[in-house]
Design a protein around this motif. Structure first.
Motif, PDB file in Angstrom:
ATOM      1  N   SER A 195       0.818  -1.222   0.000  1.00 32.27           N
ATOM      2  CA  SER A 195       0.000   0.000   0.000  1.00 32.27           C
ATOM      3  C   SER A 195       0.847   1.264   0.000  1.00 32.27           C
ATOM      4  CB  SER A 195      -0.942   0.002   1.210  1.00 32.27           C
ATOM      5  OG  SER A 195      -0.214   0.147   2.425  1.00 32.27           O
ATOM      6  N   LYS A 196       2.102   1.157   0.429  1.00 29.81           N
ATOM      7  CA  LYS A 196       2.987   2.328   0.453  1.00 29.81           C
ATOM      8  C   LYS A 196       3.381   2.764  -0.958  1.00 29.81           C
ATOM      9  CE  LYS A 196       5.014   1.164   4.956  1.00 29.81           C
ATOM     10  NZ  LYS A 196       6.270   0.803   5.669  1.00 29.81           N
ATOM     11  N   PHE A 197       3.206   1.878  -1.924  1.00 25.74           N
ATOM     12  CA  PHE A 197       3.564   2.216  -3.297  1.00 25.74           C
ATOM     13  C   PHE A 197       2.765   3.423  -3.780  1.00 25.74           C
ATOM     14  CE2 PHE A 197       3.650   1.850  -7.886  1.00 25.74           C
ATOM     15  CZ  PHE A 197       4.933   1.413  -8.143  1.00 25.74           C
ATOM     16  N   ARG A 198       1.513   3.488  -3.356  1.00 26.45           N
ATOM     17  CA  ARG A 198       0.652   4.602  -3.767  1.00 26.45           C
ATOM     18  C   ARG A 198       1.239   5.939  -3.333  1.00 26.45           C
ATOM     19  NH1 ARG A 198      -5.160   5.944  -4.218  1.00 26.45           N
ATOM     20  NH2 ARG A 198      -5.458   7.999  -3.284  1.00 26.45           N
ATOM     21  N   THR A 199       1.673   6.024  -2.083  1.00 22.80           N
ATOM     22  CA  THR A 199       2.183   7.288  -1.548  1.00 22.80           C
ATOM     23  C   THR A 199       3.591   7.588  -2.032  1.00 22.80           C
ATOM     24  OG1 THR A 199       0.822   7.027   0.430  1.00 22.80           O
ATOM     25  CG2 THR A 199       2.660   8.580   0.556  1.00 22.80           C
ATOM     26  N   LEU A 200       4.467   6.579  -1.960  1.00 23.30           N
ATOM     27  CA  LEU A 200       5.883   6.823  -2.220  1.00 23.30           C
ATOM     28  C   LEU A 200       6.206   6.973  -3.703  1.00 23.30           C
ATOM     29  CD1 LEU A 200       7.496   4.343   0.338  1.00 23.30           C
ATOM     30  CD2 LEU A 200       7.128   6.802   0.594  1.00 23.30           C
ATOM     31  N   VAL A 201       5.507   6.235  -4.555  1.00 27.31           N
ATOM     32  CA  VAL A 201       5.853   6.222  -5.976  1.00 27.31           C
ATOM     33  C   VAL A 201       4.783   6.909  -6.818  1.00 27.31           C
ATOM     34  CG1 VAL A 201       6.433   4.765  -7.949  1.00 27.31           C
ATOM     35  CG2 VAL A 201       7.181   4.114  -5.662  1.00 27.31           C
ATOM     36  N   THR A 202       3.548   6.420  -6.744  1.00 24.67           N
ATOM     37  CA  THR A 202       2.509   6.963  -7.617  1.00 24.67           C
ATOM     38  C   THR A 202       2.243   8.438  -7.343  1.00 24.67           C
ATOM     39  OG1 THR A 202       1.464   4.782  -7.733  1.00 24.67           O
ATOM     40  CG2 THR A 202       0.137   6.678  -8.423  1.00 24.67           C
ATOM     41  N   LEU A 203       2.146   8.805  -6.066  1.00 20.13           N
ATOM     42  CA  LEU A 203       1.886  10.199  -5.719  1.00 20.13           C
ATOM     43  C   LEU A 203       3.164  11.023  -5.621  1.00 20.13           C
ATOM     44  CD1 LEU A 203      -1.000   9.775  -3.116  1.00 20.13           C
ATOM     45  CD2 LEU A 203      -1.152  10.457  -5.521  1.00 20.13           C
ATOM     46  N   GLY A 204       4.309  10.366  -5.690  1.00 25.71           N
ATOM     47  CA  GLY A 204       5.549  11.109  -5.857  1.00 25.71           C
ATOM     48  C   GLY A 204       6.278  11.521  -4.604  1.00 25.71           C
ATOM     49  N   THR A 205       5.945  10.946  -3.442  1.00 30.75           N
ATOM     50  CA  THR A 205       6.686  11.301  -2.228  1.00 30.75           C
ATOM     51  C   THR A 205       8.137  10.863  -2.323  1.00 30.75           C
ATOM     52  OG1 THR A 205       4.675  11.092  -0.913  1.00 30.75           O
ATOM     53  CG2 THR A 205       6.770  11.047   0.283  1.00 30.75           C
ATOM     54  N   LEU A 206       8.343   9.661  -2.844  1.00 28.87           N
ATOM     55  CA  LEU A 206       9.703   9.137  -2.975  1.00 28.87           C
ATOM     56  C   LEU A 206      10.336   9.547  -4.304  1.00 28.87           C
ATOM     57  CD1 LEU A 206      11.842   7.352  -1.608  1.00 28.87           C
ATOM     58  CD2 LEU A 206      10.830   5.381  -2.757  1.00 28.87           C
ATOM     59  N   TYR A 207       9.537   9.486  -5.374  1.00 25.17           N
ATOM     60  CA  TYR A 207      10.019   9.842  -6.712  1.00 25.17           C
ATOM     61  C   TYR A 207       9.079  10.898  -7.286  1.00 25.17           C
ATOM     62  CZ  TYR A 207      12.195   5.300  -5.950  1.00 25.17           C
ATOM     63  OH  TYR A 207      12.876   4.249  -5.418  1.00 25.17           O
ATOM     64  N   GLY A 218       0.045   9.038 -15.474  1.00 27.80           N
ATOM     65  CA  GLY A 218       1.265   9.830 -15.599  1.00 27.80           C
ATOM     66  C   GLY A 218       1.058  11.065 -16.451  1.00 27.80           C
ATOM     67  N   LEU A 219       0.221  10.944 -17.487  1.00 31.03           N
ATOM     68  CA  LEU A 219      -0.116  12.113 -18.300  1.00 31.03           C
ATOM     69  C   LEU A 219      -0.836  13.167 -17.462  1.00 31.03           C
ATOM     70  CD1 LEU A 219      -1.391  10.575 -21.663  1.00 31.03           C
ATOM     71  CD2 LEU A 219       0.620  12.025 -21.355  1.00 31.03           C
ATOM     72  N   LEU A 220      -1.812  12.716 -16.673  1.00 30.55           N
ATOM     73  CA  LEU A 220      -2.542  13.651 -15.813  1.00 30.55           C
ATOM     74  C   LEU A 220      -1.604  14.284 -14.790  1.00 30.55           C
ATOM     75  CD1 LEU A 220      -5.833  11.643 -15.136  1.00 30.55           C
ATOM     76  CD2 LEU A 220      -5.526  13.611 -16.644  1.00 30.55           C
ATOM     77  N   LYS A 221      -0.758  13.464 -14.186  1.00 30.72           N
ATOM     78  CA  LYS A 221       0.152  13.978 -13.167  1.00 30.72           C
ATOM     79  C   LYS A 221       1.131  14.988 -13.750  1.00 30.72           C
ATOM     80  CE  LYS A 221       3.051  11.084 -11.188  1.00 30.72           C
ATOM     81  NZ  LYS A 221       3.594  10.029 -10.300  1.00 30.72           N
ATOM     82  N   LYS A 222       1.565  14.724 -14.982  1.00 29.05           N
ATOM     83  CA  LYS A 222       2.472  15.660 -15.651  1.00 29.05           C
ATOM     84  C   LYS A 222       1.815  17.018 -15.840  1.00 29.05           C
ATOM     85  CE  LYS A 222       5.833  17.179 -18.312  1.00 29.05           C
ATOM     86  NZ  LYS A 222       7.125  17.599 -17.745  1.00 29.05           N
ATOM     87  N   LEU A 274      -1.072   0.523 -19.617  1.00 28.27           N
ATOM     88  CA  LEU A 274      -1.551   1.896 -19.733  1.00 28.27           C
ATOM     89  C   LEU A 274      -2.400   2.326 -18.542  1.00 28.27           C
ATOM     90  CD1 LEU A 274      -2.008   4.521 -21.417  1.00 28.27           C
ATOM     91  CD2 LEU A 274      -3.978   3.368 -22.453  1.00 28.27           C
ATOM     92  N   LEU A 275      -3.243   1.449 -18.034  1.00 24.21           N
ATOM     93  CA  LEU A 275      -4.224   1.844 -17.031  1.00 24.21           C
ATOM     94  C   LEU A 275      -3.719   1.853 -15.588  1.00 24.21           C
ATOM     95  CD1 LEU A 275      -7.499   0.226 -18.393  1.00 24.21           C
ATOM     96  CD2 LEU A 275      -6.606   2.541 -18.720  1.00 24.21           C
ATOM     97  N   PRO A 276      -2.741   1.031 -15.182  1.00 30.82           N
ATOM     98  CA  PRO A 276      -2.244   1.149 -13.807  1.00 30.82           C
ATOM     99  C   PRO A 276      -1.747   2.561 -13.527  1.00 30.82           C
ATOM    100  CG  PRO A 276      -1.409  -0.844 -14.823  1.00 30.82           C
ATOM    101  CD  PRO A 276      -2.070  -0.049 -15.914  1.00 30.82           C
ATOM    102  N   PRO A 277      -1.859   3.055 -12.291  1.00 34.52           N
ATOM    103  CA  PRO A 277      -1.463   4.432 -12.003  1.00 34.52           C
ATOM    104  C   PRO A 277       0.036   4.687 -12.054  1.00 34.52           C
ATOM    105  CG  PRO A 277      -2.179   3.312 -10.006  1.00 34.52           C
ATOM    106  CD  PRO A 277      -2.507   2.397 -11.142  1.00 34.52           C
ATOM    107  N   THR A 278       0.833   3.630 -12.161  1.00 35.35           N
ATOM    108  CA  THR A 278       2.279   3.765 -12.373  1.00 35.35           C
ATOM    109  C   THR A 278       2.729   2.614 -13.254  1.00 35.35           C
ATOM    110  OG1 THR A 278       2.608   4.774 -10.192  1.00 35.35           O
ATOM    111  CG2 THR A 278       4.553   3.883 -11.288  1.00 35.35           C
ATOM    112  N   SER A 279       3.540   2.900 -14.271  1.00 35.83           N
ATOM    113  CA  SER A 279       3.975   1.851 -15.187  1.00 35.83           C
ATOM    114  C   SER A 279       5.315   2.254 -15.791  1.00 35.83           C
ATOM    115  CB  SER A 279       2.919   1.657 -16.285  1.00 35.83           C
ATOM    116  OG  SER A 279       3.137   0.487 -17.015  1.00 35.83           O
TER     117      SER A 279
END
Length: 367
Positions: A195-207, A218-222, A274-279
């Motif tokens: 579950s930490k993947f969402r915060t640390l990677v997808t939402l960008g806390t770690l990256y 990723g397009l939306l986040k950009k 394409l559809l996962p929130p991080t790829s």
């Protein structure tokens, strides 16, 4: 700093404490945010410490060579000349950026990909339960391969879907025990880590920004990352995830399940990357499965003197997705991932709108 094989080598200290509670602590340099079967895959390579990286490179190279050889033989059997087959397969290997990225990162994506590839081969050969087992194991390693169960759903083979989930459970339970001997606690702690993947990677806390993230989110986040708060980005991610699930269900039951099998494979495969929130770029290896089917389809079409209107655009999309684009820079930032995301959207549309029917066997699949 040399970051080759980072996903593998940075986990060596943590895996010295596998099967203990210390495995789950946050004191390690590299977070472990994977399902338990992935830990079992990593453990197999750590039997060879301090040569785990060399073993990994040899393993991936052997897998690539075997798959390439089998595909080359298949091309020859379908009527493509041997020199042309060898050239095509060799060129595909040498220019396969996703494969080289996988080797560089030393991620366990190769294990999931192998099961998906064998599963698709078994499905096309009408070996349903073998395919279901492979898709189930691949799904246990990484949840997105469960989308391939749509191939069985389209044929109303519900027992195969159940068998796939049983196969996933059959590898997950012993993997949980390997990680920590109390399976209930291992399940809870593993899910907490994932579950930490969402915060640390997808939402960008770690990256905060990953240039080679090619997913739709990723397009939306950009577009919005610098203009909204972390809380609103989290809300956007929740809305995106729900929308992606609903959209995929609508498209599958309303359209994809009625398409030829190559279109089904193409659409489901593109959806997994394409559809996962991080790829990341090693996930693009999955696209070699529908690419191979379309190459065989093109050979059969050529024999008949026919040309499918969607074949050339599809191959252009594959070309964009299989080559490195890290040096495409806008305002000092690489936008290669976003270009690949747009190519994936185009490829998905082609899969939905251009039919690739095969009639070379009773199942409509290449033998």
């Amino acid at each position: 700093m040399d970051d080759r094989f980072a996903d593998l080598t940075q986990l060596v200290p943590r895996f010295q404490h596998l099967h203990t509670l210390q495995f789950f602590t946050d004191s390690w340099d590299q977070p472990f945010m994977y399902p338990a079967p992935v830990a079992a895959c990593y453990r197999a390579f750590f039997f060879f410490v301090p040569h785990e990286s060399r073993v990994f490179v040899c393993f991936v190279s052997l897998c690539a060579a075997v798959v390439a050889l089998l595909f080359c033989r298949n091309l020859v059997r379908h009527g493509l000349g041997r020199p042309a087959s060898v050239f095509l397969v060799t060129f595909a290997l040498l220019t396969s950026y996703p494969l080289w990225f996988e080797i560089r990162q030393a991620n366990m994506e190769i294990c999931s990909w192998l099961f998906m590839a064998v599963g698709l081969w078994a499905f096309m050969r009408e070996r349903g339960y073998s395919a279901a087992a492979c898709f189930g194991i691949a799904g246990a390693l990484k949840i997105t391969p469960f989308l391939y169960l749509g191939l069985f759903l389209a044929k109303r083979q519900y027992r195969h879907i159940l068998f796939a989930f049983l196969s996933a459970a059959a590898v997950t339970v012993p993997s949980l025990w390997l990680v920590y001997p109390h399976i209930g606690d291992s399940w809870r702690l593993t899910n907490l880590a994932v579950s930490k993947f969402r915060t640390l990677v997808t939402l960008g806390t770690l990256y905060p920004y990953v240039a080679f993230d090619h997913c739709a989110f990723g397009l939306l986040k950009k577009l919005v990352y610098r203009h909204i708060s972390a809380h609103h980005l989290s809300v956007l991610l929740t809305a995106y995830s729900a929308t992606a699930v609903v959209l995929m269900l609508v498209l599958f039951f309303g359209w994809i399940r009625k398409l030829p099998v190559i279109n089904q494979v193409l659409c489901l495969c593109v959806a997994t990357v394409l559809l996962p929130p991080t790829s990341f770029d090693y996930t693009l290896m999955a696209l070699y499965l529908p690419w191979a089917l379309l190459v065989l389809f093109a050979i059969l079409q050529d024999k008949k003197g026919q040309v499918s209107p969607g074949l050339v655009p599809a191959m252009v999309c594959f070309a964009i997705l299989f080559v490195p684009e890290t040096e495409i820079i806008y305002h000092y930032v690489s936008v290669g991932g976003q270009i690949k995301a747009l190519a994936l959207v185009a490829l998905f549309y082609i899969g939905l709108s251009r039919r690739f029917p095969l009639t070379t066997s009773s199942s409509g699949c290449p033998a």
